[in-house]
Write an enzyme that holds these catalytic residues in place. Structure first.
Site, PDB file in Angstrom:
ATOM      1  CD  GLU A 161      26.215  16.827 -26.842  1.00 26.71           C
ATOM      2  OE1 GLU A 161      25.876  17.423 -25.799  1.00 26.71           O
ATOM      3  OE2 GLU A 161      25.417  16.338 -27.637  1.00 26.71           O
ATOM      4  CG  ASN A 163      23.009  22.526 -30.677  1.00 24.32           C
ATOM      5  OD1 ASN A 163      21.984  22.302 -31.326  1.00 24.32           O
ATOM      6  ND2 ASN A 163      23.311  21.881 -29.569  1.00 24.32           N
ATOM      7  NE  ARG A 192      13.150  15.289 -24.923  1.00 22.18           N
ATOM      8  CZ  ARG A 192      14.364  15.241 -25.463  1.00 22.18           C
ATOM      9  NH1 ARG A 192      14.734  14.195 -26.178  1.00 22.18           N
ATOM     10  NH2 ARG A 192      15.224  16.215 -25.275  1.00 22.18           N
ATOM     11  CG  HIS A 216      21.790  12.485 -26.392  1.00 18.99           C
ATOM     12  ND1 HIS A 216      21.009  11.938 -25.399  1.00 18.99           N
ATOM     13  CD2 HIS A 216      21.396  13.773 -26.517  1.00 18.99           C
ATOM     14  CE1 HIS A 216      20.169  12.868 -24.950  1.00 18.99           C
ATOM     15  NE2 HIS A 216      20.391  13.985 -25.626  1.00 18.99           N
ATOM     16  NE  ARG A 260      22.970  17.944 -30.961  1.00 21.05           N
ATOM     17  CZ  ARG A 260      21.760  18.037 -30.419  1.00 21.05           C
ATOM     18  NH1 ARG A 260      21.149  19.205 -30.331  1.00 21.05           N
ATOM     19  NH2 ARG A 260      21.167  16.965 -29.947  1.00 21.05           N
TER      20      ARG A 260
END
Ligand code: AMP
Length: 399
Positions: free
Chosen positions: A383, A9, A240, A179, A90
């Protein structure tokens, strides 16, 4: 020993990696490289119960992956001689082209590059990771797993922006969602845990980590999600802003005089919890609240208010909701967030059990009362495992 998958990732200046067995989920080694390209990078590597932390200069992702391979070897794993069936990557943005896990060849690399304007911070970093893996492990097939993939079939009413069609179509401006690997994994795990057929239940998944997003899934098909064209839309996150008035962005530029890059930095890195109380780490925010910090309390209230707004929207959208799952760092650990975001919803058939909600653990667990019509769960996400399993399926299909 069964074949392993190396999951990579790659972020703009970081690299997370994990070597695992996709059927059992057993992790052989994992690590994190931070500050790639800076004078001092840091690698944290864990293998066989031993943890190594090293400061060194890693100029690029290739050097970072090379260093990880060196540490694997130092711990007794020579990846070139190990039964490694795939490298799973990813990849953040698959645009409209890619939604299934995809075997990487030059054409796929070119396409991911072509999609870079849709995810300017992420796709180029993902490509660097792909190139490095291809150079260092040339005989191992690479598989790209797209963060947007799960939301590929979002219905038009959820995916389209109400903006001049000519502009949106010409530039592929639509809500893609992110996601996806986590929402996919958690919703399947939740249905499996409760012994319910996936395509017969309606679910809401709240992935609350540093980045945060929520999805509504009707009978196995995602029908809405909070992130949009970019991972900036929706919930309040660590740094964010989530939803804002688009007019505010114009105002920041036109009246306040911020440049586009400054606005980008403001909304992506200096907003969310951090913008409201100077801390993006949820544990720190919780400690500040306990110490009486008013801004931290306000940040928490804004965070919860946004969550409730979307829970409300998705409960209405789905009509009947069988399962709500909380996942990721905050969702799995912060009992107060789970309790507060679903408080006073008994009239909607949602009732949290305080004692169950206080239990901690690494396995899926029910936190609603037996009387609650909607079953509320905590489901730890994974994940890396989902990417490893997807990669194995792809390479098995072409072997
Ligand atoms: P993630 O992006 O999934 O790694 O989640 C990171 C976020 O989870 C950070 O804001 C952490 O502060 C938060 N987090 C991790 N552990 C806990 C905990 N025990 N209680 C509250 N928040 C936590």
């Amino acid at each position: 020993m069964k074949p392993l998958v190396l999951v990579l990732n790659a972020g703009s200046s970081s690299l997370k990696y994990q070597l695992l067995e996709p059927d059992s989920g057993e992790v052989t080694a994992d690590g994190l490289v931070e500050r790639i390209g800076e004078p001092v990078s840091v690698i944290t590597h864990e293998q066989g119960g031993n943890k190594t932390v090293e400061d060194l200069h890693l100029p690029d992702h290739r050097a970072a992956i090379g260093k990880a391979l060196e540490l694997f070897a130092a711990g007794g794993i020579d990846l070139e001689r190990t039964d490694l069936c795939a490298v799973g990557h990813r990849v953040v943005h698959g645009g409209r082209s890619f939604y299934q896990p995809t075997l990487i060849d030059q054409h796929v690399v070119d396409e991911i590059f072509r999609l870079a304007p849709l995810a300017p911070l992420h796709n180029p970093a993902n490509l660097v990771g792909i190139a490095a893996a291809r150079a260092l492990l040339p005989d191992v097939p690479g598989v790209a797993v797209f963060d947007t993939g799960f939301f590929h079939g979002l219905p038009d009413e959820a995916a389209l922006y109400a903006i001049d069609r000519q502009v949106t179509e010409e530039h592929a401006l639509r809500r893609y969602g992110f996601h996806g690997t986590s929402h996919d994994y958690v919703s399947h795990r939740a249905a499996e845990f409760l012994g319910r057929p996936y395509d017969e239940v309606n679910q809401i998944v709240a992935h609350l980590g540093n980045g945060a997003s929520m999805s509504a899934i009707r009978h196995g098909h995602p029908v809405d999600t909070t992130m949009g064209m970019t991972p900036l839309e929706g919930l309040v996150m660590g740094t964010r802003s989530g939803d804002t008035d688009p007019g505010l962005v114009l105002h920041l530029h036109r009246i306040i005089g911020l440049s586009v890059d400054e606005i980008d930095d403001l909304l992506n890195k200096r907003s969310g919890l951090k913008g409201l109380c100077r801390e993006n780490d949820f544990r720190a925010v919780t400690e500040m609240i306990a110490a009486g910090d008013e801004h931290a309390k306000q940040a928490y209230d804004v965070y919860i208010h946004r969550l409730r707004r979307y829970f409300g929207a998705y409960l209405i959208d789905l009509g009947t909701t069988d399962i709500i799952s909380f996942t990721a760092g905050v969702g799995e650990n912060a009992a107060s967030v789970r309790a507060d975001s679903l408080a006073r919803l008994e009239g909607f058939g949602i009732e949290i059990d305080a004692e169950r909600n206080a239990v901690r653990g690494s396995q899926p667990r029910i936190i609603s009362t037996d009387a609650s019509r909607t079953t509320v769960l905590v489901v730890p996400t994974n994940e890396e495992l989902a990417i490893a399993q997807a990669a194995k399926v792809v390479v098995s299909g072409v072997a």
